[in-house]
Write an enzyme that holds these catalytic residues in place. Structure first.
Site, PDB file in Angstrom:
ATOM      1  N   CYS A  83       0.953  -1.188  -0.056  1.00 61.43           N
ATOM      2  CA  CYS A  83      -0.006   0.058  -0.032  1.00 61.43           C
ATOM      3  C   CYS A  83       0.941   1.259   0.084  1.00 61.43           C
ATOM      4  O   CYS A  83       1.608   1.417  -0.852  1.00 61.43           O
ATOM      5  CB  CYS A  83      -0.985   0.142   1.270  1.00 61.43           C
ATOM      6  SG  CYS A  83      -2.378   1.227   0.951  1.00 61.43           S
ATOM      7  N   HIS A 192      -3.684  -4.828  -0.753  1.00 59.01           N
ATOM      8  CA  HIS A 192      -3.118  -5.461   0.753  1.00 59.01           C
ATOM      9  C   HIS A 192      -3.498  -7.002   0.459  1.00 59.01           C
ATOM     10  O   HIS A 192      -4.537  -7.281   0.535  1.00 59.01           O
ATOM     11  CB  HIS A 192      -4.396  -5.048   1.653  1.00 59.01           C
ATOM     12  CG  HIS A 192      -3.973  -3.613   2.227  1.00 59.01           C
ATOM     13  ND1 HIS A 192      -3.262  -3.017   3.155  1.00 59.01           N
ATOM     14  CD2 HIS A 192      -4.592  -2.439   1.645  1.00 59.01           C
ATOM     15  CE1 HIS A 192      -3.325  -2.159   3.447  1.00 59.01           C
ATOM     16  NE2 HIS A 192      -3.967  -1.228   2.403  1.00 59.01           N
ATOM     17  N   GLU A 194      -2.428  -9.167   2.661  1.00 58.16           N
ATOM     18  CA  GLU A 194      -3.099  -9.391   3.942  1.00 58.16           C
ATOM     19  C   GLU A 194      -4.525  -9.248   4.174  1.00 58.16           C
ATOM     20  O   GLU A 194      -5.074  -9.657   5.034  1.00 58.16           O
ATOM     21  CB  GLU A 194      -2.150  -9.096   5.141  1.00 58.16           C
ATOM     22  CG  GLU A 194      -2.611  -7.725   5.447  1.00 58.16           C
ATOM     23  CD  GLU A 194      -2.029  -6.458   4.504  1.00 58.16           C
ATOM     24  OE1 GLU A 194      -1.796  -6.637   3.349  1.00 58.16           O
ATOM     25  OE2 GLU A 194      -2.288  -5.246   4.834  1.00 58.16           O
TER      26      GLU A 194
END
Lengths: 212, 256
Positions: A83, A192, A194
């Site tokens: 990001c 992202h 994750e």
């Protein structure tokens, strides 16, 4: 067998627990740290980042991360930006007319997206770079993006002999923007991983697979 | 290539337990928010929202535990609302593992809190939750009034103006809930969605009134970027998220 050792750079940026857990989930041994030793010695370094470009750069400076990251890259040691931790590797960011220098590993300016709805928030597809290692097997998947700024122009001087140009993955929201760059030891993604479910886990696993 | 319409189940959590329960087959514990979050992730939810309805602030610690455990096991975005009054409250939620916080009554009472939060953490962490109802009060130009305290109290504030002001103030998203439609299962208030869409360029999450998959495309046509619902997912068939996505897809919008 112990997995690759990854340090997630802890410099006070937002929700980093998820990055730690997602990496552990795919087999990494994760340390959350800003200590020089942990940054230097990890098999892989993750640079997370949310919020404003200028404040992320400042926070990275405050913990002295710039030279340590630079040294890892120079030594061919893997680094993954996420990001705003992706954006800081470009030349500069422009927010509300204020220009902030980035690490300048790649040419390009991080600018506000020109789209009917901003932030760009949600699951989007990417146009994966041919031969991408990060996106191997997940080229057609959607990833979770949350951002209002991005690099929308890529002017890498291709005519340099003996230099492998970075491979660039694009996405689109209003206009095309850079969703990921893979450049030797340095990789970075605008979205992202994750927070991108199974596809994101696979991308992180693919990155772990590139670690020495 | 374009961003997918997000489908978001919302769980009401009271002192660490899901209120009203969820009617899924095979759940060991229908009141465990973490198990439900995993289940919703497995069936295709694009994000999750927890609404903390814990009355006593002494029990709020359990909510942080729930957020922490969920964020460790479910790798999709998690928004937490209820009881958020300050930047410090947002900080605690983010540290526990939430990706976004939603704010409602506290922002109506004290709009400056929006800037306090977004300056510290960025726009992307803050969802403004607007509970709005239709009103014939001539002082409300849009005909929609902001309510607080779960729709029980009128604020005298115009809902469209409020959305615009909050978007200018930096909120990253607006969760627009129709108090009139909520619980009716007769469909979204599409006029309300369209009115807010015309006023802001941040993403809009539409909520209130969903009773069938066929209700969702109209909300998107009116300008919603995401849809949030509770009972249709909790008490519907286990593949309800897939059915909703299929309806959205058949109407010509992208889904994950």
């Amino acid at each position: 067998m112990a997995g690759p050792r990854v340090t997630v750079l802890d410099y006070g940026s937002g929700n980093i627990r998820s990055a730690v857990r997602a990496l552990e989930h795919v087999g990494a041994e994760v340390t959350l740290s800003k200590d020089a030793k942990d940054i230097r010695e990890a098999d892989g370094l993750v640079v997370p980042g949310v919020g404003a470009f200028a404040s992320v750069m400042q926070a990275l400076k405050d913990v002295g991360a710039g030279p340590l990251i630079g040294r890892r890259i120079a030594g061919g040691r893997p680094v993954l930006g996420i990001c705003v931790g992706h954006q800081v590797f470009f030349e500069e960011g422009v927010e509300h007319g204020i220009r902030t220098a980035g690490f300048g590993e790649w040419p390009g300016t991080v600018e506000r997206l020109d789209a009917p709805v901003v932030p760009h928030m949600g699951w989007n597809t990417v146009d994966a770079a041919p031969g991408s290692r990060l996106f191997a097997g997940i080229e057609g998947e959607r990833f979770y993006f949350v951002h209002s700024y991005a690099v929308q122009k890529w002017d890498f001087p291709v005519a340099q002999p003996r230099m492998t140009p970075p491979s660039v993955t694009w996405a689109e929201h209003g206009s095309r923007f850079i969703a990921a760059v893979e450049n030797g030891p340095l990789s970075a993604v605008q979205f992202h991983p994750e927070k991108s479910g199974e596809a994101g886990a696979q991308l992180l696993a693919n990155w772990l697979g590139t670690l020495a | 290539m374009s961003v997918a319409i997000r489908v978001i189940p919302c769980l009401d959590v009271d002192a660490g337990r899901v209120v009203k329960g969820v009617n899924f087959e095979g759940l060991r514990d229908a009141g465990d928010p973490v198990e439900l979050a995993k289940r919703y992730n497995a069936v295709g939810a694009d994000e999750l929202t927890f609404l903390d309805v814990t009355a006593s602030s002494g029990n709020r610690e359990t909510t942080f535990d729930v957020v922490r455990t969920t964020a460790e096991e479910v790798f999709i975005p998690l928004t937490v609302g209820g009881g958020v009054r300050s930047a410090d409250d947002v900080d605690r939620l983010l540290r526990a593992g939430a990706d976004k916080a939603s704010i409602n009554t506290a922002a109506v009472d004290r709009p400056e809190v929006i800037r306090e939060i977004t300056h510290r953490f960025g726009s992307q962490v803050l969802v403004l939750s607007v509970d709005a109802r239709r009103s014939t009060d001539p002082s409300l130009p849009s005909g929609f009034e902001v309510t607080t305290h779960g729709g029980r109290t009128g604020s005298g504030r115009d809902a469209v103006e409020w959305a615009r002001e909050a978007a200018d103030g930096g909120v990253g998203e607006i969760l627009l809930n129709s108090i009139d439609a909520d619980g009716t299962k007769e469909g979204f208030d599409v006029e309300m969605i369209a009115a807010v869409r015309a006023a802001v360029n941040v993403p809009i999450i539409a909520s209130g009134g969903a009773g069938a998959p066929g209700h969702f495309p109209a909300a998107i046509a009116a300008g919603a970027d995401a849809v949030l619902a509770a009972s249709i997912f909790h008490f519907g068939p286990v593949d309800m998220i897939a059915r909703v996505k299929q309806a959205i897809k058949e109407a010509g919008y992208p889904v994950r």
